[in-house]
Design an enzyme around this catalytic site. Structure first.
Site, PDB file in Angstrom:
ATOM      1  N   TRP A 100       0.835  -1.214   0.000  1.00  0.00           N
ATOM      2  CA  TRP A 100       0.000   0.000   0.000  1.00  0.00           C
ATOM      3  C   TRP A 100       0.862   1.253   0.000  1.00  0.00           C
ATOM      4  CZ3 TRP A 100      -4.241  -1.299  -1.965  1.00  0.00           C
ATOM      5  CH2 TRP A 100      -4.899  -2.468  -1.600  1.00  0.00           C
ATOM      6  N   ASP A 167      -1.719   6.638   6.419  1.00  0.00           N
ATOM      7  CA  ASP A 167      -2.755   5.716   5.949  1.00  0.00           C
ATOM      8  C   ASP A 167      -3.012   4.733   7.086  1.00  0.00           C
ATOM      9  OD1 ASP A 167      -4.269   3.715   4.816  1.00  0.00           O
ATOM     10  OD2 ASP A 167      -2.897   3.282   3.163  1.00  0.00           O
ATOM     11  N   LYS A 191     -12.182  -1.956   6.517  1.00  0.00           N
ATOM     12  CA  LYS A 191     -11.402  -2.844   7.373  1.00  0.00           C
ATOM     13  C   LYS A 191     -11.865  -2.746   8.826  1.00  0.00           C
ATOM     14  CE  LYS A 191      -8.324  -3.356   3.844  1.00  0.00           C
ATOM     15  NZ  LYS A 191      -7.596  -2.497   2.909  1.00  0.00           N
TER      16      LYS A 191
HETATM   17  C1  LIG Z   1      -7.005  -1.912   1.909  1.00  0.00           C
HETATM   18  C2  LIG Z   1      -5.994  -0.867   2.052  1.00  0.00           C
HETATM   19  C3  LIG Z   1      -5.891   0.190   1.121  1.00  0.00           C
HETATM   20  C4  LIG Z   1      -6.754   0.273  -0.115  1.00  0.00           C
HETATM   21  O1  LIG Z   1      -8.042   0.599   0.223  1.00  0.00           O
HETATM   22  P1  LIG Z   1      -9.168   0.829  -0.882  1.00  0.00           P
HETATM   23  O2  LIG Z   1     -10.275   1.391  -0.055  1.00  0.00           O
HETATM   24  O3  LIG Z   1      -9.469  -0.507  -1.482  1.00  0.00           O
HETATM   25  O4  LIG Z   1      -8.650   1.777  -1.886  1.00  0.00           O
HETATM   26  C5  LIG Z   1      -4.941   1.158   1.353  1.00  0.00           C
HETATM   27  N1  LIG Z   1      -4.130   1.114   2.424  1.00  0.00           N
HETATM   28  C6  LIG Z   1      -4.199   0.120   3.332  1.00  0.00           C
HETATM   29  C7  LIG Z   1      -3.275   0.133   4.504  1.00  0.00           C
HETATM   30  C8  LIG Z   1      -5.134  -0.899   3.179  1.00  0.00           C
HETATM   31  O5  LIG Z   1      -5.205  -1.882   4.080  1.00  0.00           O
END
Ligand SMILES: *Cc1c(COP(=O)(O)O)cnc(C)c1O
Length: 354
Positions: A100, A167, A191
């Protein structure tokens, strides 16, 4: 019986949230209309949005500290781009701790050269780099708090004099942190906060408006703030269900309370991985994620037996990400301790069988 859901995302939600959300789809607020068929500008929905925003600030302990909360679309992946568009003028520093982060770097590179302050790519991201320097004249520093795919998690965040962007898609609301250290936090909802379809952004307003480029309206944090996340039609169901999950968390006692449970779940999981001679953990011990535990069978001949035992025990979503294989137990806030206990029992049963 409901399965033990270890899915990495979209992932488990509390049963009471699913019930309330499904009721709202049929009859929202006892008004004989579905949540899905009313205007997002109607008072009942505007109230939902306001409540969701307030809950975020309350849970993160950021009330009255200059932060704004947005519920946007396009997933965390759109934030890779939006962060750069809104904040990158000269140069930014990125910590590369997983796929990511790597994607975030690739998107930001569209706008400028990015400096990778450190990377664990050469070790297939099984640890979190430490001891790097962050140049103080950069526009911002970006990191990923939890690496969903490889199962590592930052336990400490660097002190930095420039805006700190994080993030937190896969561990937001899971542990206590001093959130005032961060200037912008983003997280895809699916998540640890709600269903897919919305992305949370918490941004300190005073870092905005400093770049010289023109920013398309929908990608402009300032526009989104001035329109209260309703520059265009927001994803009403995802925002509502996230609000319910935040309310559920607040009623449990907030992050402080859930962190204790998350701690117990993770310790139980890792102690089985470490003590059971049939398994080995993927991530470096000190950097292990309390949300996503990645592990492998030492002898792949046992895979079929283990998979069958898991299936029969009602375990779902345990496959590792396609890029690393093996297993991944995602233990988000809504996963009960009991599910981890069931998984650990199956693992130890395999040991007695093998
Ligand atoms: C799942 C995830 C993403 C991507 O998320 P989307 O909503 O599918 O764009 C980005 N960063 C992390 C840490 C993730 O776990």
């Amino acid at each position: 019986m409901k399965k033990h859901n270890f899915s990495a995302g979209p992932s488990i939600l509390p049963p009471e949230v699913l019930l309330q959300a499904s009721e709202a789809v049929l009859n929202f607020n006892d008004d004989n209309l579905s949540l899905l068929e009313i205007s997002h500008r109607s008072k009942p929905f505007v109230d939902v949005m306001e409540k969701a925003r307030a809950l975020v600030l309350e849970l993160l302990n950021l009330e009255g500290k200059g932060y704004k909360v947005l519920f946007l679309q396009g997933g965390a992946s759109t934030q890779f781009l939006m962060v750069a568009l809104n904040l990158l003028e000269k140069r930014a520093g990125y910590l590369n701790t997983g796929s990511w982060s790597d994607k975030a770097i690739a998107e930001a590179k569209i706008y400028d050269d990015i400096y990778e302050v450190a990377s664990s790519k050469e070790a297939k991201y099984n640890y979190i780099p430490k001891g790097y320097d962050i140049p103080s004249d950069y526009d911002y520093f970006h990191c990923t708090s939890n690496n969903t795919i490889f199962g590592t998690q930052m336990k400490e965040f660097p002190k930095c004099s420039i805006p700190l962007i994080c993030d937190m898609s896969s561990d937001i609301f899971s542990r206590q942190l001093d959130f005032t250290k961060f200037d912008l936090i983003y997280a895809g909802a699916q998540k640890n906060m709600g269903p897919a379809g919305t992305t949370l952004v918490v941004v300190k307003e005073d870092i905005l408006g400093k770049v010289s480029r023109k920013i398309p309206s929908i990608m402009d944090y300032k526009v989104q703030i001035s329109k209260s996340s309703m520059y265009n039609t927001p994803p009403v169901f995802a925002v509502y269900t996230s609000m319910l999950t935040l309310e559920w968390l607040k009623n449990l006692g907030g992050i402080q309370a859930i962190e204790k449970v998350n701690d117990i779940k993770a310790r139980l999981m890792y102690s089985e991985i470490d003590l059971n001679p049939l398994f080995k953990g993927y991530a470096s011990k000190g950097d292990r994620s309390f949300m996503n535990a990645t592990f492998n069978l030492i002898n792949d001949d046992l895979k079929e037996t283990f998979d069958t035992m898991c299936r029969e025990g009602g375990i779902s979503g345990l496959n590792g990400h396609r890029s690393i294989g093996g297993y991944r137990a995602s233990m988000y806030n809504a996963l009960p301790l009991e599910s981890v206990q069931v998984l650990v029992e199956i693992m130890s049963e395999l040991e007695t069988k093998a």
